[in-house]
Design an enzyme around this catalytic site. Structure first.
Site, mmCIF file in Angstrom:
data_model
loop_
_atom_site.group_PDB
_atom_site.id
_atom_site.type_symbol
_atom_site.label_atom_id
_atom_site.label_comp_id
_atom_site.label_asym_id
_atom_site.label_seq_id
_atom_site.Cartn_x
_atom_site.Cartn_y
_atom_site.Cartn_z
ATOM 1 N N CYS A 199 0.855 -1.183 0.000
ATOM 2 C CA CYS A 199 0.000 0.000 0.000
ATOM 3 C C CYS A 199 0.892 1.234 0.000
ATOM 4 O O CYS A 199 1.748 1.378 0.875
ATOM 5 C CB CYS A 199 -0.849 -0.026 1.272
ATOM 6 S SG CYS A 199 -1.748 1.497 1.571
ATOM 7 N N CYS A 242 -1.192 4.013 -6.085
ATOM 8 C CA CYS A 242 -2.068 3.308 -5.139
ATOM 9 C C CYS A 242 -2.242 1.906 -5.692
ATOM 10 O O CYS A 242 -2.534 1.736 -6.883
ATOM 11 C CB CYS A 242 -3.423 4.007 -5.035
ATOM 12 S SG CYS A 242 -4.679 3.057 -4.150
HETATM 13 N N1 DGL Z 1 -4.104 0.516 -1.676
HETATM 14 C C1 DGL Z 1 -3.769 1.707 -0.998
HETATM 15 C C2 DGL Z 1 -2.572 2.426 -1.580
HETATM 16 O O1 DGL Z 1 -1.764 1.810 -2.231
HETATM 17 C C3 DGL Z 1 -4.729 2.603 -0.337
HETATM 18 C C4 DGL Z 1 -6.133 2.810 -0.690
HETATM 19 C C5 DGL Z 1 -6.861 3.442 0.494
HETATM 20 O O2 DGL Z 1 -7.140 2.727 1.449
HETATM 21 O O3 DGL Z 1 -7.105 4.676 0.461
HETATM 22 O O4 DGL Z 1 -2.378 3.587 -1.384
#
Ligand code: DGL
Length: 262
Positions: free
Chosen positions: A70, A184
């Protein structure tokens, strides 16, 4: 290799896919849906949350490495985690360097969550690696949620995707952006549709680079040991549309779904 992956939802599966394509691996995938979206959390809350998740996950399985799958978390939590835990910890950050290295127009975009685009970490990446490019950043408030919905088979209209992304191309000069770093891990779940909606622009997914980094820094430690079975997805709250989600997870080679609050 035995890995723990952590994200706020199913976005980190894009990283899981890339790792699986690179090496034999068994995983505990923690989908912290009780904390979703991470893009809306303060830095302090997010760091505390990830700390708790990591302690809990390490309690459940004996892992060779931990992947913070993430960007929103990685841009703020990696130093603190590495200071406290001895296992190799790998993060994901927007592919600014890669985008700058291939852009012909020298105008690049970064598409990420609102939290990620506001972080000094991103400003530093841009300064270090894209000094000779004009860089446009956009924090998309609802795109990760659209990716969650599409993953579990809900209909997501192209117009909804375009509304989330189009502001990136709105400022003066941004129409010449030819390369966008996807910042993201949820967004590559929609990559083909995003590319079709914005023809002529390359959207870069850093997952392959993360997998290569895992291969470099993590050594396989032997058979799976833990109180959960390998290739389980552990949600921190009861997920919506559980049946559809479970089917989609099975298709990603995660046959088991568990729920346990942190
Ligand atoms: N998958 C996440 C990222 O790479 C975050 C998405 C979220 O929870 O806002 O930033």
């Amino acid at each position: 290799m035995r890995l723990i992956l952590i994200d706020s939802g199913v976005g980190g599966l894009t990283v899981a896919r890339a790792i699986r394509a690179t090496m034999p691996v068994q995983m505990l995938y923690v989908a912290d849906n009780a904390g979703f979206p991470y893009g809306a959390l303060t830095d302090v809350d997010l760091v505390a949350r990830i700390e708790r998740l990591v302690v809990r996950a390490l309690d459940l399985v004996d892992a060779d490495g931990l992947v913070v799958a993430c960007n929103t978390a990685s841009t703020v939590v990696l130093d603190a985690l590495r200071a406290r835990h001895a296992i190799p910890i790998i993060g994901v950050v927007p592919a600014v360097k890669w985008a700058a290295s291939i852009s012909e127009s020298r105008r690049i975009g970064v598409l990420a969550t609102a939290a990620t685009v506001a972080r000094p970490y991103l400003a530093e990446l841009i300064k270090r690696f894209a000094g000779d490019c004009e860089v446009f950043v956009h924090g998309a408030a609802g795109l990760a949620d659209l990716a969650e919905r599409a993953f579990r088979g809900e209909l997501v209209a192209d117009s909804a995707l375009i509304d989330e992304i189009a502001p990136l191309f709105a400022p003066v000069g941004a129409d010449a952006i030819d390369t966008v770093a996807l910042g993201c891990t949820h967004y590559p779940l929609l990559q083909a549709r995003i590319e079709a909606a914005f023809p002529g622009v390359r959207f870069l997914d850093p997952a392959g680079a993360v997998a290569r980094q895992v291969a470099r820094v993590v050594s396989p430690g032997g058979a799976w040991r833990g109180s959960v079975a390998p290739d389980t997805v552990l949600f921190t709250a009861q997920p919506e549309h559980r049946g559809a989600l479970q089917a989609a997870l099975r298709a990603e080679a995660f046959p088991r779904l568990a729920v346990s609050p942190i």
